[in-house]
Design a protein around this motif. Structure first.
Motif, mmCIF file in Angstrom:
data_model
loop_
_atom_site.group_PDB
_atom_site.id
_atom_site.type_symbol
_atom_site.label_atom_id
_atom_site.label_comp_id
_atom_site.label_asym_id
_atom_site.label_seq_id
_atom_site.Cartn_x
_atom_site.Cartn_y
_atom_site.Cartn_z
ATOM 1 N N GLU A 138 15.864 33.187 7.635
ATOM 2 C CA GLU A 138 14.808 32.171 7.508
ATOM 3 C C GLU A 138 15.091 31.217 6.343
ATOM 4 O O GLU A 138 14.936 29.998 6.475
ATOM 5 C CB GLU A 138 13.447 32.844 7.302
ATOM 6 C CG GLU A 138 12.316 31.822 7.175
ATOM 7 C CD GLU A 138 10.979 32.447 6.792
ATOM 8 O OE1 GLU A 138 10.858 33.688 6.888
ATOM 9 O OE2 GLU A 138 10.084 31.691 6.393
ATOM 10 N N ARG A 185 15.559 27.237 6.895
ATOM 11 C CA ARG A 185 14.705 26.238 6.245
ATOM 12 C C ARG A 185 15.541 25.275 5.402
ATOM 13 O O ARG A 185 15.262 24.075 5.340
ATOM 14 C CB ARG A 185 13.657 26.921 5.366
ATOM 15 C CG ARG A 185 12.531 27.580 6.165
ATOM 16 C CD ARG A 185 11.606 28.350 5.244
ATOM 17 N NE ARG A 185 10.518 28.985 5.961
ATOM 18 C CZ ARG A 185 9.306 28.441 6.130
ATOM 19 N NH1 ARG A 185 9.039 27.249 5.621
ATOM 20 N NH2 ARG A 185 8.382 29.082 6.798
ATOM 21 N N ASP A 234 4.606 30.577 10.681
ATOM 22 C CA ASP A 234 4.294 29.347 9.947
ATOM 23 C C ASP A 234 3.959 28.260 10.976
ATOM 24 O O ASP A 234 4.799 27.428 11.330
ATOM 25 C CB ASP A 234 5.498 28.955 9.076
ATOM 26 C CG ASP A 234 5.172 27.817 8.111
ATOM 27 O OD1 ASP A 234 4.131 27.144 8.310
ATOM 28 O OD2 ASP A 234 5.956 27.606 7.171
ATOM 29 N N ALA A 293 9.611 29.253 14.022
ATOM 30 C CA ALA A 293 8.595 29.219 12.961
ATOM 31 C C ALA A 293 7.283 29.804 13.473
ATOM 32 O O ALA A 293 6.603 30.567 12.785
ATOM 33 C CB ALA A 293 8.394 27.785 12.478
ATOM 34 N N LEU A 348 4.442 24.535 9.858
ATOM 35 C CA LEU A 348 5.823 24.044 9.951
ATOM 36 C C LEU A 348 6.163 23.748 11.416
ATOM 37 O O LEU A 348 6.769 22.710 11.728
ATOM 38 C CB LEU A 348 6.804 25.072 9.378
ATOM 39 C CG LEU A 348 8.292 24.730 9.540
ATOM 40 C CD1 LEU A 348 8.667 23.477 8.747
ATOM 41 C CD2 LEU A 348 9.184 25.898 9.103
ATOM 42 N N ARG A 354 10.787 31.550 1.776
ATOM 43 C CA ARG A 354 10.765 32.528 2.839
ATOM 44 C C ARG A 354 9.343 33.054 2.958
ATOM 45 O O ARG A 354 8.704 33.371 1.961
ATOM 46 C CB ARG A 354 11.706 33.676 2.471
ATOM 47 C CG ARG A 354 11.827 34.750 3.513
ATOM 48 C CD ARG A 354 12.569 35.939 2.925
ATOM 49 N NE ARG A 354 13.921 35.561 2.511
ATOM 50 C CZ ARG A 354 14.964 35.552 3.324
ATOM 51 N NH1 ARG A 354 14.815 35.896 4.579
ATOM 52 N NH2 ARG A 354 16.148 35.225 2.885
ATOM 53 N N LEU A 406 16.976 22.786 7.734
ATOM 54 C CA LEU A 406 15.968 21.785 8.130
ATOM 55 C C LEU A 406 15.753 20.783 6.998
ATOM 56 O O LEU A 406 15.608 19.575 7.231
ATOM 57 C CB LEU A 406 14.641 22.481 8.467
ATOM 58 C CG LEU A 406 14.637 23.243 9.798
ATOM 59 C CD1 LEU A 406 13.446 24.195 9.871
ATOM 60 C CD2 LEU A 406 14.596 22.272 10.985
ATOM 61 N N GLU A 407 15.761 21.295 5.781
ATOM 62 C CA GLU A 407 15.559 20.406 4.635
ATOM 63 C C GLU A 407 16.741 19.441 4.490
ATOM 64 O O GLU A 407 16.573 18.281 4.154
ATOM 65 C CB GLU A 407 15.391 21.242 3.371
ATOM 66 C CG GLU A 407 14.881 20.419 2.199
ATOM 67 C CD GLU A 407 14.395 21.301 1.050
ATOM 68 O OE1 GLU A 407 13.589 22.208 1.313
ATOM 69 O OE2 GLU A 407 14.825 21.075 -0.085
ATOM 70 N N ALA A 427 13.561 25.548 -0.244
ATOM 71 C CA ALA A 427 13.047 26.300 0.895
ATOM 72 C C ALA A 427 12.433 27.611 0.437
ATOM 73 O O ALA A 427 12.784 28.140 -0.608
ATOM 74 C CB ALA A 427 14.185 26.591 1.857
ATOM 75 N N TRP A 431 8.469 33.357 11.961
ATOM 76 C CA TRP A 431 8.228 33.103 10.542
ATOM 77 C C TRP A 431 6.726 32.964 10.248
ATOM 78 O O TRP A 431 6.339 32.774 9.106
ATOM 79 C CB TRP A 431 8.972 31.844 10.074
ATOM 80 C CG TRP A 431 10.442 31.895 10.342
ATOM 81 C CD1 TRP A 431 11.228 33.007 10.445
ATOM 82 C CD2 TRP A 431 11.322 30.785 10.578
ATOM 83 N NE1 TRP A 431 12.525 32.664 10.721
ATOM 84 C CE2 TRP A 431 12.621 31.295 10.795
ATOM 85 C CE3 TRP A 431 11.156 29.399 10.599
ATOM 86 C CZ2 TRP A 431 13.722 30.494 11.043
ATOM 87 C CZ3 TRP A 431 12.248 28.582 10.838
ATOM 88 C CH2 TRP A 431 13.513 29.132 11.072
ATOM 89 N N LYS A 487 15.036 20.896 15.909
ATOM 90 C CA LYS A 487 13.650 20.930 15.423
ATOM 91 C C LYS A 487 12.727 21.618 16.432
ATOM 92 O O LYS A 487 11.838 22.387 16.054
ATOM 93 C CB LYS A 487 13.168 19.513 15.111
ATOM 94 C CG LYS A 487 13.848 18.933 13.864
ATOM 95 C CD LYS A 487 13.188 17.670 13.371
ATOM 96 C CE LYS A 487 13.791 17.280 12.017
ATOM 97 N NZ LYS A 487 13.154 16.087 11.445
ATOM 98 N N ALA A 532 13.588 25.299 16.160
ATOM 99 C CA ALA A 532 13.117 25.872 14.893
ATOM 100 C C ALA A 532 11.600 26.004 14.915
ATOM 101 O O ALA A 532 11.042 26.954 14.338
ATOM 102 C CB ALA A 532 13.564 25.003 13.726
#
Lengths: 682, 128
Positions: A369, A373, A452, A446, A455, B124, A376-377, B122, A450, A439, A442
């Motif tokens: 994860e 992330r 989230d 997410a 997100l 977790r 993605l960033e 980022a 995850w 995206k 993901a």
């Protein structure tokens, strides 16, 4: 490699010789024993009584061994040779070679058998670019060992040649034999590639600890799902592919975890590549899912952490290429590792999701994860250099960095329809597709793993907006197709290329445009009869033997076929699969990196691209992806959908033992009109 | 390399390392690595699932890996000077490495040191 060379390999260690087993390389020829991007043997020539024997036949059944059957030439067609010579070569820490001589006459015979040996310790980059060495070459006889060495400051590499019973000198080894009537002789030579620090051997990769890496062909085929079909060439191509995928696996130097991934291609790309490893893993996922898992771990371990212009590194960026030769050690090349790929980062996310869909391995997705992330960033923070909303590239390393950081990475690949070069930064179309897909995928991870949802919502909104803008900004109404790229001046790069096929795979194409894209892909300008050309005939830069501007790439076609499937164009998808699989027959069932884009009707057989790599990992993976596509295999939660659409030459096919949710399943398909596909759990 | 931390000696390198606390990219790593810095001292880097600590002096237990180099080389590595990293130094033989290769591989993210300003932000949310 050409038909005149024999290659044996084990991961990134390989030997390329001629059909006699000799290595007689010029500085720019990729023959020899290579390990870790370094040539440890550049000359290895056998003579019998001063004469090089003629080759009778060569056997290269196992990927890691070859047998050369030779006879000293008599110079006269109708006079039989009285001697047979055999060389049985096998990969080891370098290689081992057993020499055998048979005397067929009823008289005793005296023989001088000699192997000339030399090593230039060229870095593969030096072979490719014809560069000169900067350190000192040396050789010495050290007891029962002939040592060929090279030293530059603390960099030290040696080739150790151990030949019991031979006379050693600094230029080779000699056996003086007397063979009785109908007698025989045999002896073994070991050629070892060794890295040293302060005169002592060192270990840089995990592989030296692994007890047994060589797997016999039969064992490999027993590990992979079994294919049965009435179209024999498909079975032969499948088996060749599975063997080559296994052969290309290697343990990269100084890498965390149990990383094992496919080297990209022999001889030039026997190293870890982000893009190539990802695509090969995607292609082979239904058959050999472990490759994707270890590739994801490897790429995560090397993910960029800082901004480093020399390596084109940015935080969260996935690597392009990792090498361990001298030029990297002295930072004369940036591949330690090099991050000059714009597409590898979104593709890493695509692979992570695809891997999860095929395996249901929640643990890995949770474990990665942080890296996902960070990827993605990278897309949002560093991917778009000029702020126009599209991920683009322009190298930071203007000296030795790659100009083009998409899969078509030769300097002249991103050009306008009139043949002129576009300007940097370039945002090629397929990268926008990968970003959209990354995206969306993901977002799924997410939401489901995850936990989230925020997100996930953001990613879906961002992907949706990208899709709308892309279909507006890249669409060329007058050409009825998507542009190849947008360049640094905001211009649409208007060449018609195979890249649009990748857009179908990513799902970024809006429905009202799909028909016209498919017409291009299957029209005579892009489709050669064997496959889709990288660039359409008639474009300004089109060249049927241009690396990325007209050749046909099996890997490219396998992705395009999957894309056609996604939008329901099954017949077109099968036509591409059929063309490429038929081409494989002309390459001994081993698809090369690329072949010429000549019209099929013109040449009757596919013409090999002059310097193409073979085996090449993602060409090797292509038949496996075609199989998935033709069988219409799609994971849906814990179910695997099967919906076969086979080309005319394939009546039926069965895959037995596909890995699925901790067990295996069998799937079968028949050409339409036949009985429905069967699916049995086991 | 942008914004490399200001490290000018082996001691300042290990002092800096000790301040890192937790490094998410080492979350899957556990073990000790002994650094013998020629002419200065020996330090042991302890990694416990991403938590980093440093002690001076030789390892009391058998470390998973050992690394030996000169002080100027360690400083050069820590700062990423002339594009140096653990990978280039190790394959060149400028740093001696012994022990678990995968563990040493994981430690590469501390040589050179990650640049604070550029570190990914980022986070977790699921359990590692």
């Amino acid at each position: 490699m050409t038909a005149n060379t024999i290659s044996i390999l084990e991961g990134s260690t390989f030997v390329v010789s001629d059909r006699r087993g000799d290595v007689d390389s010029s500085p720019t020829e990729p023959q020899g024993l290579f390990d870790g991007d370094t040539r440890f043997l550049s000359r290895w020539v056998l003579t019998v009584n001063g004469v090089r024997p003629t080759v009778l036949s060569t056997d290269n059944v196992e990927y890691y061994s070859a047998r050369f059957f030779l006879a000293p030439t008599t110079g006269t067609t109708y006079v039989d040779a009285d001697l047979s010579v055999m060389r049985l070569r096998q990969m080891a820490r370098g290689f081992e070679e057993e020499l055998r001589v048979l005397n067929h006459s009823d008289k005793p015979v005296d023989i001088v058998l000699r192997l000339e040996a030399a090593a230039d310790f060229a870095d593969l980059f030096e072979v490719k670019d014809a560069l000169q060495k900067k350190g000192r070459l040396y050789h010495r006889v050290d007891g029962d060992k002939l040592v060929l060495g090279y030293q530059r400051e603390t960099w030290n590499r040696e080739t150790w040649i151990v030949a019991p019973g031979a006379e050693l000198d600094e230029l080779g080894i000699t056996y003086r034999l007397r063979l009785e009537p109908h007698g025989s002789w045999r002896s073994k030579v070991e050629v070892r590639a060794q890295a040293l620090v302060a005169g002592a051997p060192i270990q840089l990769a995990r592989e030296k600890n692994e007890a047994r890496r060589q797997i016999k062909v039969d064992e490999i085929l027993a590990l992979a799902p079994a294919l049965r079909t009435d179209f024999l060439p498909l079975r032969q191509t499948y088996e060749r592919s599975v063997i080559d995928v296994v052969a290309l696996r290697f343990f990269p130097a100084l890498t965390p975890g149990r990383a094992i991934l496919p080297a990209a291609g022999l001889p030039w790309f026997m190293a870890g590549f982000g893009r190539d490893s990802i695509f090969t893993s995607l292609q082979t996922l239904p058959f050999l899912p472990d490759l994707a898992r270890t590739t994801l771990r490897y790429l995560a371990a090397w993910q960029g952490t800082t901004i480093d212009d020399f390596r084109d590194e940015e935080p969260g960026k996935v690597l392009h290429e990792a090498r361990s030769g001298e030029m990297c050690a002295f930072r004369e090349r940036p591949h330690s590792p090099y991050y000059g790929a714009c597409d590898a980062t979104p593709l890493f996310l695509v692979l992570l999701d695809e891997y999860h869909q095929w395996t249901g391995d929640d643990a890995l997705v949770r474990d990665l994860e942080f890296e996902a992330r960070a990827a993605l960033e990278w897309i949002d923070k560093y991917g778009d250099r000029n702020g126009d909303g599209y991920v683009d590239y322009e190298r930071r390393n203007t000296d030795t960095g790659l100009e083009n950081q998409c899969w078509k990475d030769s300097w002249n690949s991103i050009v306008f329809a009139d043949g002129t070069l576009s300007r940097l930064p370039r945002a090629t179309c397929e990268i926008q597709g990968y970003v959209y897909d990354a995206k969306m995928r993901a977002a799924r991870l997410a939401r489901t793993l995850w936990k989230d949802a925020k997100l996930a919502d953001e990613l879906e909104a961002s992907a949706g907006a990208l899709r709308r803008r892309f279909n507006r900004d890249y669409w060329m109404e007058e050409r009825g197709c998507f542009a190849l790229a947008r360049d640094g001046d905001g211009r649409v790069v208007d060449s018609i290329t195979s890249n649009v096929g990748h857009l179908l795979w990513s799902g970024i194409v809006e429905d009202d445009k799909v028909d016209r894209v498919v017409k291009h892909l299957m029209g005579e300008k892009l489709f050669s009869g064997w496959g889709v050309r990288t660039m359409a005939a008639g474009e300004g830069a089109y060249n049927p033997i241009g690396y990325h501007v007209g050749t046909v790439w099996p890997f490219d076609n396998s992705i395009i076929a999957l894309g056609l499937n996604r939008y329901g164009y099954r017949e077109e998808s099968s036509r591409i699969a059929s063309g490429i699989l038929q081409a494989a027959r002309y390459f001994d069932y081993r698809l090369p990196e690329a072949f010429a884009g000549y019209e099929r009707d013109e040449t009757r057989f596919p013409v090999e691209y002059p310097t193409a790599c073979s085996p090449q990992a993602w060409s090797t993976g292509a038949p496996l992806l075609f199989l998935r596509t033709m069988m219409g295999l799609e994971p849906r939660g814990d179910r695997l959908l099967v919906d076969a659409a086979l080309p005319p030459e394939i009546g039926w096919l069965e895959l037995r033992g596909l890995p699925w949710r901790g067990g295996t399943i069998d799937v079968a398909g028949r050409r339409s009109g036949g009985p429905s596909p069967a699916m049995r759990a086991r | 390399m942008k914004n490399a931390p200001n490290v000018d000696s082996a001691r300042s390198y290990f002092e800096h390392i000790a301040t890192l606390g937790h490094e998410p990219r080492l979350a899957r790593v556990q073990g000790d690595c002994e650094f013998e810095v020629e002419g200065t001292a020996t330090w042991v880097l302890h990694v416990a699932h991403g938590d980093i600590s440093v002690t001076e002096g030789p390892s009391t237990a058998t470390p998973l890996a050992k690394l030996r180099c000169s002080e100027p080389m360690l400083v050069r590595l820590a700062r990423g000077q002339d594009h140096e990293n653990l990978f280039t130094a190790a394959i060149r033989g400028a740093v001696e490495i012994h022990g678990e290769i995968p563990f040493l591989g994981a430690l590469q993210m501390l040589l050179p040191l990650p640049c604070v300003e550029d570190a990914p932000h980022a986070k977790r949310t699921s359990a590692p």
